[in-house]
Design a protein around this motif. Structure first.
Motif, PDB file in Angstrom:
ATOM      1  N   GLY A 442       0.822  -1.209   0.000  1.00 38.85           N
ATOM      2  CA  GLY A 442       0.000   0.000   0.000  1.00 38.85           C
ATOM      3  C   GLY A 442       0.853   1.255   0.000  1.00 38.85           C
ATOM      4  N   PHE A 443       1.934   1.245   0.782  1.00 40.14           N
ATOM      5  CA  PHE A 443       2.848   2.385   0.834  1.00 40.14           C
ATOM      6  C   PHE A 443       3.507   2.604  -0.530  1.00 40.14           C
ATOM      7  N   ILE A 444       3.930   1.504  -1.175  1.00 37.69           N
ATOM      8  CA  ILE A 444       4.579   1.603  -2.485  1.00 37.69           C
ATOM      9  C   ILE A 444       3.594   2.083  -3.550  1.00 37.69           C
ATOM     10  N   ILE A 445       2.346   1.612  -3.472  1.00 41.97           N
ATOM     11  CA  ILE A 445       1.324   2.066  -4.428  1.00 41.97           C
ATOM     12  C   ILE A 445       1.116   3.570  -4.309  1.00 41.97           C
ATOM     13  N   ASN A 446       1.111   4.076  -3.081  1.00 38.99           N
ATOM     14  CA  ASN A 446       0.936   5.516  -2.872  1.00 38.99           C
ATOM     15  C   ASN A 446       2.112   6.314  -3.448  1.00 38.99           C
ATOM     16  N   LEU A 447       3.334   5.763  -3.333  1.00 38.22           N
ATOM     17  CA  LEU A 447       4.498   6.416  -3.945  1.00 38.22           C
ATOM     18  C   LEU A 447       4.347   6.465  -5.461  1.00 38.22           C
ATOM     19  N   ARG A 448       3.833   5.368  -6.032  1.00 38.61           N
ATOM     20  CA  ARG A 448       3.622   5.326  -7.489  1.00 38.61           C
ATOM     21  C   ARG A 448       2.554   6.326  -7.911  1.00 38.61           C
ATOM     22  N   LEU A 449       1.488   6.443  -7.102  1.00 33.34           N
ATOM     23  CA  LEU A 449       0.423   7.402  -7.419  1.00 33.34           C
ATOM     24  C   LEU A 449       0.957   8.831  -7.391  1.00 33.34           C
ATOM     25  N   GLU A 450       1.844   9.102  -6.441  1.00 34.49           N
ATOM     26  CA  GLU A 450       2.461  10.433  -6.368  1.00 34.49           C
ATOM     27  C   GLU A 450       3.312  10.693  -7.606  1.00 34.49           C
ATOM     28  N   ALA A 451       4.051   9.669  -8.042  1.00 35.15           N
ATOM     29  CA  ALA A 451       4.884   9.806  -9.242  1.00 35.15           C
ATOM     30  C   ALA A 451       4.027  10.096 -10.471  1.00 35.15           C
ATOM     31  N   ARG A 452       2.914   9.396 -10.581  1.00 35.13           N
ATOM     32  CA  ARG A 452       2.025   9.613 -11.730  1.00 35.13           C
ATOM     33  C   ARG A 452       1.393  11.000 -11.677  1.00 35.13           C
ATOM     34  N   ALA A 453       1.036  11.440 -10.465  1.00 35.11           N
ATOM     35  CA  ALA A 453       0.448  12.773 -10.328  1.00 35.11           C
ATOM     36  C   ALA A 453       1.445  13.857 -10.747  1.00 35.11           C
ATOM     37  N   ASN A 454       2.756  13.579 -10.540  1.00 38.91           N
ATOM     38  CA  ASN A 454       3.808  14.523 -10.936  1.00 38.91           C
ATOM     39  C   ASN A 454       4.283  14.274 -12.367  1.00 38.91           C
ATOM     40  N   LYS A 455       3.549  13.404 -13.090  1.00 38.08           N
ATOM     41  CA  LYS A 455       3.888  13.046 -14.480  1.00 38.08           C
ATOM     42  C   LYS A 455       5.282  12.408 -14.594  1.00 38.08           C
ATOM     43  N   ASP A 456       5.730  11.788 -13.515  1.00 39.73           N
ATOM     44  CA  ASP A 456       6.996  11.056 -13.519  1.00 39.73           C
ATOM     45  C   ASP A 456       6.690   9.597 -13.882  1.00 39.73           C
ATOM     46  N   TYR A 457       6.373   9.377 -15.157  1.00 34.28           N
ATOM     47  CA  TYR A 457       5.918   8.062 -15.596  1.00 34.28           C
ATOM     48  C   TYR A 457       7.035   7.019 -15.595  1.00 34.28           C
ATOM     49  N   ALA A 458       8.274   7.477 -15.712  1.00 34.60           N
ATOM     50  CA  ALA A 458       9.399   6.529 -15.682  1.00 34.60           C
ATOM     51  C   ALA A 458       9.476   5.849 -14.320  1.00 34.60           C
ATOM     52  N   THR A 459       9.354   6.655 -13.237  1.00 33.32           N
ATOM     53  CA  THR A 459       9.372   6.082 -11.884  1.00 33.32           C
ATOM     54  C   THR A 459       8.141   5.200 -11.654  1.00 33.32           C
ATOM     55  N   SER A 460       6.988   5.666 -12.145  1.00 34.75           N
ATOM     56  CA  SER A 460       5.753   4.892 -12.011  1.00 34.75           C
ATOM     57  C   SER A 460       5.901   3.518 -12.645  1.00 34.75           C
ATOM     58  N   ASP A 461       6.464   3.480 -13.860  1.00 34.94           N
ATOM     59  CA  ASP A 461       6.645   2.201 -14.561  1.00 34.94           C
ATOM     60  C   ASP A 461       7.685   1.334 -13.859  1.00 34.94           C
ATOM     61  N   ARG A 462       8.742   1.957 -13.318  1.00 39.15           N
ATOM     62  CA  ARG A 462       9.785   1.201 -12.636  1.00 39.15           C
ATOM     63  C   ARG A 462       9.219   0.527 -11.386  1.00 39.15           C
ATOM     64  N   ILE A 463       8.361   1.232 -10.657  1.00 40.65           N
ATOM     65  CA  ILE A 463       7.727   0.647  -9.468  1.00 40.65           C
ATOM     66  C   ILE A 463       6.843  -0.528  -9.869  1.00 40.65           C
ATOM     67  N   ARG A 464       6.018  -0.320 -10.903  1.00 40.91           N
ATOM     68  CA  ARG A 464       5.111  -1.378 -11.354  1.00 40.91           C
ATOM     69  C   ARG A 464       5.895  -2.616 -11.797  1.00 40.91           C
ATOM     70  N   ASN A 465       6.941  -2.410 -12.627  1.00 45.39           N
ATOM     71  CA  ASN A 465       7.718  -3.540 -13.152  1.00 45.39           C
ATOM     72  C   ASN A 465       8.501  -4.226 -12.038  1.00 45.39           C
ATOM     73  N   GLY A 466       8.987  -3.423 -11.088  1.00 43.57           N
ATOM     74  CA  GLY A 466       9.728  -4.013  -9.977  1.00 43.57           C
ATOM     75  C   GLY A 466       8.855  -4.917  -9.119  1.00 43.57           C
ATOM     76  N   LEU A 467       7.634  -4.463  -8.832  1.00 50.78           N
ATOM     77  CA  LEU A 467       6.695  -5.291  -8.065  1.00 50.78           C
ATOM     78  C   LEU A 467       6.330  -6.550  -8.836  1.00 50.78           C
ATOM     79  N   GLN A 468       6.197  -6.402 -10.161  1.00 53.98           N
ATOM     80  CA  GLN A 468       5.859  -7.566 -11.010  1.00 53.98           C
ATOM     81  C   GLN A 468       6.936  -8.634 -10.883  1.00 53.98           C
ATOM     82  N   GLU A 469       8.182  -8.215 -10.892  1.00 49.82           N
ATOM     83  CA  GLU A 469       9.298  -9.165 -10.774  1.00 49.82           C
ATOM     84  C   GLU A 469       9.295  -9.848  -9.403  1.00 49.82           C
ATOM     85  N   LEU A 470       8.754  -9.161  -8.400  1.00 47.65           N
ATOM     86  CA  LEU A 470       8.683  -9.735  -7.053  1.00 47.65           C
ATOM     87  C   LEU A 470       7.421 -10.572  -6.836  1.00 47.65           C
TER      88      LEU A 470
END
Length: 486
Positions: A442-470
């Motif tokens: 939940g904490f990581i999802i909120n960090l990703r939401l903040e990244a998307r809100a700031n249009k930092d899509y590279a970080t958003s995708d990195r978080i998503r892909n990193g969780l997928q690998e885990l």
């Protein structure tokens, strides 16, 4: 078999002694989910409430056939007789076959129900698996003179039915008032009366989910599926029919009408309905922006939540309100429930470490009696929980050496907690690891939401892909972000 169980019957608007038609057997039908999207919390509350009832009936020794359907066809936008099919619309949006949508969200529903520790129903029939039964029921209603065909669609004749039966018996509403409040909708020209509803709907050329019938290619109306499946598995008259209170005015009213028109008998003797959910005092809904999914509740990824809460905390929170009462979600209430749940679980864990003494100076039997009295009073789980907190206080007092219990009393205490905490309320121990993973994601999802809100899509995708690998998959929707293990 005799019991003192009393239930509130919506049909009679009073509490009645529960007397099954054929004891010790009990037939219970509950309207299940429409699997074109993730199950929402209102549904979860209903299914957890009926899980409590199912568990208690089993505890009393009844042999229960619990039927809960899956609606996978015949559901139009707004639950009316016209408009887009919800499954077809979702299939077009996700570029999938309608039955892929059904499979996807049925699996998701079962996953959520497992997290909430609900027992699976005895039978879980699907609407698409019972098209033949629905067609036969429609034919029977036509033969009995309560339905008519109009341009390939079969409508139920409410005016004809109302001359012999009370159409609004379940809600006690005035039929003239209903007529006055009925809006003009598309397809009204095909109906004899404004309250008439479709039993079988003619499929338009673009409609994907369709079946052959004596009236041409079409699909069942929303209400006929439950009438057909409940009568198939429980008989033309059975003991309990349940669902959310939002179903009473239309869906359940029409179920009763269809069943009486077909079988000349009321389908269920006891109608039980759960109340609605609110958030900080306001009714929960997607349009209000205060509706959140179970996954968001577990992770805390919704803006209205300060953090996530474990499935058992949420179940405990729901059981702290009577099923017929409004249930209000707030961070403060959830935090209090989390503390209460942990207090109860700690007492259960401590119970196994207690040693018996020579004498007993606590009264366990009176607590057990009051627990039964509460459950027999229309499944009053909040009172049961209050009594179990008293038992937890006694356990802590014995552990601290302030009270004592002999071997017989200790066994009685263990039996009480096992029967009511685990078997009836359906609570279970949660490992700290599982709880912590949910909070961390939940904490990581909120960090990703903040990244998307700031249009930092590279970080958003990195978080998503990193969780997928885990081994953790994120799913974004207009309702928010949820997660599941791969």
């Amino acid at each position: 078999m005799e019991s003192n169980l009393v239930v509130y019957n919506t049909l009679t608007r009073k509490k009645e002694l529960f007397e099954p038609l054929n004891p010790p057997f009990v037939g219970m039908y509950v309207c299940g989910p429409t699997v074109y999207s993730d199950v929402h919390l209102g549904n979860c509350r209903t299914f957890i409430s009926f899980d409590l009832m199912y568990r208690y009936l089993l505890h009393l020794g009844y042999k229960v056939r619990y039927v809960r359907n899956i609606t996978d066809a015949g559901h139009l936008e707004g639950d009316r007789d016209e408009g887009d099919d919800k499954f077809s619309k979702k299939a077009r949006l996700e570029k999938l076959e309608p039955m892929e949508i059904v499979q996807k969200y049925t699996i998701g529903f079962h996953d959520v129900m497992r997290l909430f520790n609900t027992l699976p129903p005895s039978v879980e029939p699907t609407a698409t698996g019972h098209i033949a039964e629905q067609i036969e029921m429609v034919k029977e209603i036509i033969e009995n003179g309560y339905a008519y065909e109009s341009n390939g669609t079969i409508y139920f004749d409410v005016e004809k039915y109302s001359k012999e039966y009370n159409y609004t018996a379940l809600t006690n509403r005035n039929i003239e008032e209903l007529l006055a409040n009925t809006r003009d909708l598309g397809g009204q020209d095909d109906k004899k009366g404004r309250l008439d509803f479709a039993l079988w709907i003619k499929a338009k050329p673009e409609h994907i989910m369709r079946w052959p019938s004596p009236w041409g290619w079409g699909f069942p109306g929303w209400h006929i599926e439950c009438s057909a499946m409940s009568s198939k598995y429980l008989g033309s008259t059975f003991d309990i029919h349940g669902g959310g209170m939002d179903l009473a005015a239309t869906h359940h009213t029409n179920e009763i009408a269809q069943s009486q028109a077909c079988h000349h008998s009321e389908p269920a003797r006891y109608w039980l309905h759960t109340n609605m959910l609110t958030v900080n005092g306001t009714r929960m809904s997607k349009s209000a922006g205060n509706g959140f999914l179970p996954g968001e509740l577990f992770t805390g990824s919704h803006p209205l939540l300060t953090r996530g809460y474990s499935p058992m905390t949420v179940r405990f929170f729901m059981l702290q309100a009577h099923y017929r009462s409004t249930l209000d979600f707030s961070n403060e209430a959830l935090e209090a429930s989390e503390k209460g749940f942990k207090r109860l679980m700690n007492a259960c864990a401590l119970l196994n470490k207690l040693k018996a003494s020579e004498v007993t100076d606590v009264d366990i039997n009176s607590i057990r009696t009051r627990c039964y009295e509460a459950m027999n009073d229309d499944f009053n789980s909040p009172v049961v929980i209050a009594e179990l907190f008293e038992a937890a206080r006694i356990i802590n007092s014995i552990n601290d050496g302030k009270s004592s219990v002999n071997a017989e009393g200790l066994e009685s205490l263990k039996s009480l907690m096992n029967d009511f905490v685990f078997n009836v309320l359906g609570l279970k121990e949660e490992t700290a690891e599982t709880d912590d993973i949910g909070k961390l994601v939940g904490f990581i999802i909120n960090l990703r939401l903040e990244a998307r809100a700031n249009k930092d899509y590279a970080t958003s995708d990195r978080i998503r892909n990193g969780l997928q690998e885990l081994g953790i998959q994120l799913k974004d929707s207009k309702e928010g972000t949820s997660w599941s293990k791969i």
